[in-house]
Design a protein around this motif. Sequence first.
Motif, PDB file in Angstrom:
ATOM      1  N   LEU A 144       0.923  -1.374   0.085  1.00 59.89           N
ATOM      2  CA  LEU A 144       0.025  -0.329  -0.094  1.00 59.89           C
ATOM      3  C   LEU A 144       0.823   1.261  -0.033  1.00 59.89           C
ATOM      4  N   ASP A 145       1.979   1.341   0.667  1.00 59.85           N
ATOM      5  CA  ASP A 145       2.763   2.131   0.671  1.00 59.85           C
ATOM      6  C   ASP A 145       3.459   2.564  -0.443  1.00 59.85           C
ATOM      7  N   TYR A 146       3.671   1.346  -1.462  1.00 59.05           N
ATOM      8  CA  TYR A 146       4.395   1.421  -2.728  1.00 59.05           C
ATOM      9  C   TYR A 146       3.334   2.031  -3.693  1.00 59.05           C
ATOM     10  N   MET A 147       2.155   1.668  -3.449  1.00 60.13           N
ATOM     11  CA  MET A 147       1.086   2.324  -4.289  1.00 60.13           C
ATOM     12  C   MET A 147       1.032   4.109  -4.004  1.00 60.13           C
ATOM     13  N   ARG A 148       1.079   4.172  -2.613  1.00 59.66           N
ATOM     14  CA  ARG A 148       0.994   5.749  -2.396  1.00 59.66           C
ATOM     15  C   ARG A 148       2.254   6.740  -3.203  1.00 59.66           C
ATOM     16  N   LYS A 149       3.421   5.934  -3.278  1.00 60.65           N
ATOM     17  CA  LYS A 149       4.524   6.477  -3.464  1.00 60.65           C
ATOM     18  C   LYS A 149       4.383   6.612  -5.339  1.00 60.65           C
ATOM     19  N   ASN A 150       3.739   5.665  -5.832  1.00 61.02           N
ATOM     20  CA  ASN A 150       3.682   5.533  -7.237  1.00 61.02           C
ATOM     21  C   ASN A 150       2.133   5.604  -7.623  1.00 61.02           C
ATOM     22  N   PRO A 151       1.462   6.914  -7.373  1.00 63.24           N
ATOM     23  CA  PRO A 151       0.034   6.808  -7.759  1.00 63.24           C
ATOM     24  C   PRO A 151      -0.512   6.588  -9.186  1.00 63.24           C
ATOM     25  N   GLY A 152      -1.289   5.820  -9.437  1.00 67.59           N
ATOM     26  CA  GLY A 152      -1.690   5.636 -10.942  1.00 67.59           C
ATOM     27  C   GLY A 152      -1.015   4.833 -11.618  1.00 67.59           C
ATOM     28  N   LYS A 153       0.115   4.192 -11.019  1.00 70.01           N
ATOM     29  CA  LYS A 153       1.257   3.665 -12.004  1.00 70.01           C
ATOM     30  C   LYS A 153       1.194   2.054 -11.627  1.00 70.01           C
ATOM     31  N   VAL A 154       0.830   1.825 -10.514  1.00 61.84           N
ATOM     32  CA  VAL A 154       0.651   0.152  -9.992  1.00 61.84           C
ATOM     33  C   VAL A 154      -0.569  -0.484 -10.626  1.00 61.84           C
ATOM     34  N   SER A 155      -0.059  -1.770 -11.242  1.00 58.39           N
ATOM     35  CA  SER A 155      -1.175  -2.638 -11.723  1.00 58.39           C
ATOM     36  C   SER A 155      -1.518  -3.650 -10.926  1.00 58.39           C
ATOM     37  N   ILE A 156      -2.825  -4.010 -10.933  1.00 60.92           N
ATOM     38  CA  ILE A 156      -3.327  -5.154 -10.352  1.00 60.92           C
ATOM     39  C   ILE A 156      -4.023  -5.896 -11.335  1.00 60.92           C
ATOM     40  N   GLY A 157      -3.678  -7.338 -11.487  1.00 63.76           N
ATOM     41  CA  GLY A 157      -4.413  -8.128 -12.537  1.00 63.76           C
ATOM     42  C   GLY A 157      -5.534  -9.095 -11.937  1.00 63.76           C
ATOM     43  N   THR A 158      -6.482  -8.815 -12.624  1.00 63.98           N
ATOM     44  CA  THR A 158      -7.977  -9.870 -12.375  1.00 63.98           C
ATOM     45  C   THR A 158      -8.204 -10.545 -13.327  1.00 63.98           C
ATOM     46  N   PRO A 159      -8.883 -11.917 -13.070  1.00 64.62           N
ATOM     47  CA  PRO A 159      -9.516 -12.495 -14.214  1.00 64.62           C
ATOM     48  C   PRO A 159     -10.723 -11.975 -14.604  1.00 64.62           C
ATOM     49  N   GLY A 160     -10.747 -11.286 -15.528  1.00 66.95           N
ATOM     50  CA  GLY A 160     -11.805 -10.294 -16.115  1.00 66.95           C
ATOM     51  C   GLY A 160     -12.165  -9.101 -15.407  1.00 66.95           C
ATOM     52  N   THR A 161     -13.240  -8.416 -15.709  1.00 73.05           N
ATOM     53  CA  THR A 161     -13.414  -7.141 -15.153  1.00 73.05           C
ATOM     54  C   THR A 161     -14.623  -6.853 -14.575  1.00 73.05           C
ATOM     55  N   HIS A 162     -14.927  -5.682 -13.729  1.00 66.23           N
ATOM     56  CA  HIS A 162     -16.236  -5.652 -13.132  1.00 66.23           C
ATOM     57  C   HIS A 162     -16.701  -6.968 -12.425  1.00 66.23           C
ATOM     58  N   ASN A 163     -15.818  -7.688 -11.705  1.00 69.41           N
ATOM     59  CA  ASN A 163     -16.441  -8.774 -10.880  1.00 69.41           C
ATOM     60  C   ASN A 163     -15.924  -8.712  -9.533  1.00 69.41           C
ATOM     61  N   ILE A 164     -15.899  -9.776  -8.621  1.00 70.37           N
ATOM     62  CA  ILE A 164     -15.511  -9.579  -7.158  1.00 70.37           C
ATOM     63  C   ILE A 164     -14.003  -9.476  -7.001  1.00 70.37           C
ATOM     64  N   ASN A 165     -13.165 -10.101  -7.966  1.00 70.13           N
ATOM     65  CA  ASN A 165     -11.630  -9.661  -8.023  1.00 70.13           C
ATOM     66  C   ASN A 165     -11.409  -8.189  -8.064  1.00 70.13           C
ATOM     67  N   HIS A 166     -12.055  -7.826  -9.099  1.00 70.75           N
ATOM     68  CA  HIS A 166     -12.120  -6.368  -9.602  1.00 70.75           C
ATOM     69  C   HIS A 166     -12.199  -5.289  -8.511  1.00 70.75           C
ATOM     70  N   ILE A 167     -13.669  -5.990  -7.787  1.00 72.43           N
ATOM     71  CA  ILE A 167     -14.155  -5.070  -6.588  1.00 72.43           C
ATOM     72  C   ILE A 167     -12.886  -4.939  -5.695  1.00 72.43           C
ATOM     73  N   PHE A 168     -12.240  -6.206  -5.243  1.00 70.22           N
ATOM     74  CA  PHE A 168     -11.477  -6.338  -4.222  1.00 70.22           C
ATOM     75  C   PHE A 168     -10.036  -5.306  -4.717  1.00 70.22           C
TER      76      PHE A 168
END
Length: 326
Positions: A144-168
Amino acid sequence: MKFTLMKTMALCALCCSFASPMIAKAAGSSYPDHPIRLIVPWNAGGSNDIAARELQKLIAGQGVTVVVENAPGATGSIGMGKAARSAPDGYTLAMGTSSTLAQIAMKLTTLRNDEFTSIARVSVDPLILLIPKDKPYKTLPQFLDYMRKNPGKVSIGTPGTHNINHIFAEMTARMAGVSYINVPYTGGSQVIAGLAGKQIDAAVLKPSESLGQIKSGLVKAVATFSQQRLQVFPDLPTFKELGYDVYPYGPLVQMAYVVAPKGLRPAEEKKLISIFSKAIDSKEFAEFAERNGFVVSPLTGDALQKEIFAVQGTLDTVGSKVFKIK
């Protein structure tokens, strides 16, 4: 002579009228008399595909042939749509998931839950946040600290989009207070490959989709989104115990279940429930679930249909909050 012939023909017709219902009944009792198609709306190698193929093997022991067909795309909607449009004869089924329910909640598909007949719940799956090896962040607070230091640049992969994985994934970014890049794949096997190859910075997946790579040290689990620690990863902390609430709008259940098209006859529905329940309730499937980190929580028929609509209701609320869907 003519009278005798007419009388004989009338007698034959009468016999046929009595025999027809018996023949129809006998034909119905032979179900299934050819292979059943089970559509998995995800790529081969993902958790739902793995579970479907385990059920395929166990059901074969009952003398019933199930053919698994992968039909990925649109976060499960393509495969589920194929099933909905199929004849309700008991020979086409599909593996529904909470991801499809999320698509309905987000109004990203025309599918409706009343287009299906519920057969049996296969699994309830926890979700975990994973990172690649050899990254500067090793724990959830560090990520989370890494995300704060790199706003808008950190990627999180999910199987599909607009699903529970994407929600989390969205909830994780909210905890950091920054935006991020969502990278949707067509299945969990593609996500874990991208994560192990360091093409993405993190991923939200099920244990069953990542156990091999975790054990081999290619990726690392940093926290589980479930409310309790997982039996398969007893040392993995929950978001909750680390001080983060990932259920501010109500509990979310990631589950997989078997459905048939709407209009399935009661006889075939009863037979399918029996076939799948016998496999799901077996010792072999329980051991398979334990090895793959998911929970067997059986529900069938009307009880499953009720649960599906309950999960749909929660997702409708969450979707309006997280993705601003009206």
